[in-house]
Write a protein that holds these residues in place. Structure first.
Motif, PDB file in Angstrom:
ATOM      1  N   LYS A 184       0.830  -1.202   0.000  1.00 39.58           N
ATOM      2  CA  LYS A 184       0.000   0.000   0.000  1.00 39.58           C
ATOM      3  C   LYS A 184       0.869   1.259   0.000  1.00 39.58           C
ATOM      4  O   LYS A 184       0.600   2.217  -0.744  1.00 39.58           O
ATOM      5  N   GLU A 185       1.928   1.265   0.818  1.00 43.84           N
ATOM      6  CA  GLU A 185       2.807   2.426   0.867  1.00 43.84           C
ATOM      7  C   GLU A 185       3.554   2.602  -0.446  1.00 43.84           C
ATOM      8  O   GLU A 185       3.774   3.738  -0.899  1.00 43.84           O
ATOM      9  N   PHE A 186       3.944   1.495  -1.069  1.00 44.02           N
ATOM     10  CA  PHE A 186       4.617   1.565  -2.358  1.00 44.02           C
ATOM     11  C   PHE A 186       3.708   2.201  -3.398  1.00 44.02           C
ATOM     12  O   PHE A 186       4.152   3.017  -4.220  1.00 44.02           O
ATOM     13  N   GLN A 187       2.457   1.865  -3.388  1.00 47.13           N
ATOM     14  CA  GLN A 187       1.531   2.368  -4.392  1.00 47.13           C
ATOM     15  C   GLN A 187       1.044   3.791  -4.110  1.00 47.13           C
ATOM     16  O   GLN A 187       0.601   4.481  -5.038  1.00 47.13           O
ATOM     17  N   THR A 188       1.146   4.244  -2.859  1.00 53.36           N
ATOM     18  CA  THR A 188       0.631   5.572  -2.520  1.00 53.36           C
ATOM     19  C   THR A 188       1.722   6.623  -2.324  1.00 53.36           C
ATOM     20  O   THR A 188       1.581   7.754  -2.787  1.00 53.36           O
ATOM     21  N   SER A 189       2.808   6.264  -1.654  1.00 49.90           N
ATOM     22  CA  SER A 189       3.886   7.247  -1.424  1.00 49.90           C
ATOM     23  C   SER A 189       5.106   6.989  -2.301  1.00 49.90           C
ATOM     24  O   SER A 189       5.884   7.896  -2.590  1.00 49.90           O
ATOM     25  N   PHE A 190       5.334   5.776  -2.679  1.00 45.68           N
ATOM     26  CA  PHE A 190       6.293   5.285  -3.668  1.00 45.68           C
ATOM     27  C   PHE A 190       7.764   5.478  -3.313  1.00 45.68           C
ATOM     28  O   PHE A 190       8.494   4.506  -3.161  1.00 45.68           O
ATOM     29  N   GLU A 191       8.249   6.704  -3.206  1.00 47.85           N
ATOM     30  CA  GLU A 191       9.695   6.958  -3.205  1.00 47.85           C
ATOM     31  C   GLU A 191      10.422   6.295  -2.042  1.00 47.85           C
ATOM     32  O   GLU A 191      11.484   5.685  -2.240  1.00 47.85           O
ATOM     33  N   SER A 192       9.893   6.389  -0.831  1.00 50.94           N
ATOM     34  CA  SER A 192      10.577   5.771   0.301  1.00 50.94           C
ATOM     35  C   SER A 192      10.568   4.248   0.179  1.00 50.94           C
ATOM     36  O   SER A 192      11.566   3.582   0.504  1.00 50.94           O
ATOM     37  N   SER A 193       9.476   3.678  -0.319  1.00 53.66           N
ATOM     38  CA  SER A 193       9.408   2.228  -0.524  1.00 53.66           C
ATOM     39  C   SER A 193      10.328   1.792  -1.657  1.00 53.66           C
ATOM     40  O   SER A 193      10.987   0.751  -1.575  1.00 53.66           O
ATOM     41  N   PHE A 194      10.368   2.580  -2.721  1.00 54.98           N
ATOM     42  CA  PHE A 194      11.263   2.309  -3.848  1.00 54.98           C
ATOM     43  C   PHE A 194      12.711   2.252  -3.371  1.00 54.98           C
ATOM     44  O   PHE A 194      13.473   1.343  -3.733  1.00 54.98           O
TER      45      PHE A 194
END
Length: 338
Positions: A48-58
């Motif tokens: 969910k965090e990857f799909q919504t905030s992206f950069e930190s998860s990336f």
């Protein structure tokens, strides 16, 4: 863990995630999904965090791939920090990004990259954002992580990627050198004065505004002796994914900047179309060691020919250990036919 099975509505998805979902970008999705191999979603929120905030998860996925590429053993049985490494030597690493200030322009965008008008101001703001990211993770360590049994007595590494403004990667290593060692490479003065060597300044503070100065040179004394090193990835961006994607038919060109083979100041500029371009996962990644660390990270832990490492020798001089073709900068654009 399927990163690209949507779990949030389209209107909640990050712009870059939406771009990645385009049917033509299968090779790019494969790169990122490959980084996730062996990664453990410990709190059930990562996709969910990857799909919504992206950069930190990336950034966290990229670091996972880097550590695996270096042959390190990871233990995901602990809730924190982000990475607990058990071999070849035990240490822990926390990931963070430099984000835009409140109300600032996000790093992602579309259209042709714009070169900053004032690199001095661009670098000043970048330094401030890096300082903010660094000190926040130091506070987290002191208030929480240092008390954990699996963290105690192990080197603590902070991994930072700059996503604080559009084209943040243009700052390269200038802001992190100022943040950690209080050394500023002044390319503006160097060019204006036609100096034979890069003009450098020693900094103790950077002005935030007319009344507030922010201290820099975190590794210039023992104030942050609990931080063993900093991993810094200015080029762990969308460009990295495009470089690694198996898509030779892409009509794109990579312009890269590398250290000059001679003694001149001007770097070497290379250009290659996608079909001819080769980039390693580790290219453009730095490791900066703290000479005052109470739990030093041995210099050979991140020993790899593609990495850039900054070691402080016994005489306190900095020693750069980088490949001759180290990736200083990468720009990606459409092929322009003459």
């Amino acid at each position: 863990m399927d990163l690209f099975q949507p779990v949030v509505p389209t209107d909640k998805q990050h712009d870059i995630f939406q771009v990645l979902m385009h049917p033509s970008l299968g090779p790019e999705r494969e790169v990122i999904q490959g980084w996730a191999a062996g990664f453990v979603d410990r709190d059930g929120k990562f996709v969910k965090e990857f799909q919504t905030s992206f950069e930190s998860s990336f950034w966290e996925l990229y670091l996972h791939a880097v550590l695996q590429d270096l042959g390190m053993n990871l233990d995901y049985s602990f809730h924190a920090p982000d990475f607990v490494i058990t071999a070849p030597m035990p240490f822990v690493m926390e990931a963070t990004i430099a984000s835009p200030p409140q109300g600032g322009t996000p790093a992602h965008g579309v259209g042709k990259p714009e070169i900053p008008d004032d690199f001095g101001e661009f670098n000043r703001q970048a330094i401030l954002r890096l300082c903010n990211s660094f000190t926040s993770k130091v506070r987290k360590y002191r208030q929480h992580y240092a008390k954990l049994v699996h963290v105690r007595d192990r080197p603590y590494v902070i991994a930072i990627a700059p996503f604080d403004r559009p084209q943040a990667h243009f700052a390269a290593n200038r802001p992190i050198m100022a943040t950690l060692y209080g050394i500023y490479f002044d390319e503006v003065t160097t060019i204006a004065s036609q100096a034979e060597n890069v003009v450098t300044h020693e900094l103790e503070v950077v002005s935030k505004n007319d009344t507030v100065d922010v201290p820099v040179g975190m590794f210039s004394d023992d104030a942050y002796k609990d931080v063993s090193a900093v991993v810094y990835g200015p080029l762990a961006t969308w460009g990295k994914v495009r470089a690694l994607a198996d898509a030779p038919e892409r009509n794109i060109e990579f312009t890269t900047i590398h250290p000059s083979e001679g003694t001149g100041l001007m770097p070497e500029v290379r250009r290659a179309v996608k079909a001819d371009y080769i980039e390693h996962l580790l290219d453009g990644l730095y490791v900066f060691h703290n000479p005052y660390a109470e739990r030093p990270l041995p210099s050979d832990v991140f020993d790899n020919e593609r990495l850039g490492r900054i070691i402080v020798r016994a005489d306190r001089d900095l020693e750069e250990r980088c490949p001759n073709d180290f990736l200083l900068m990468r720009m990606v654009g459409p092929v322009v036919n003459p």
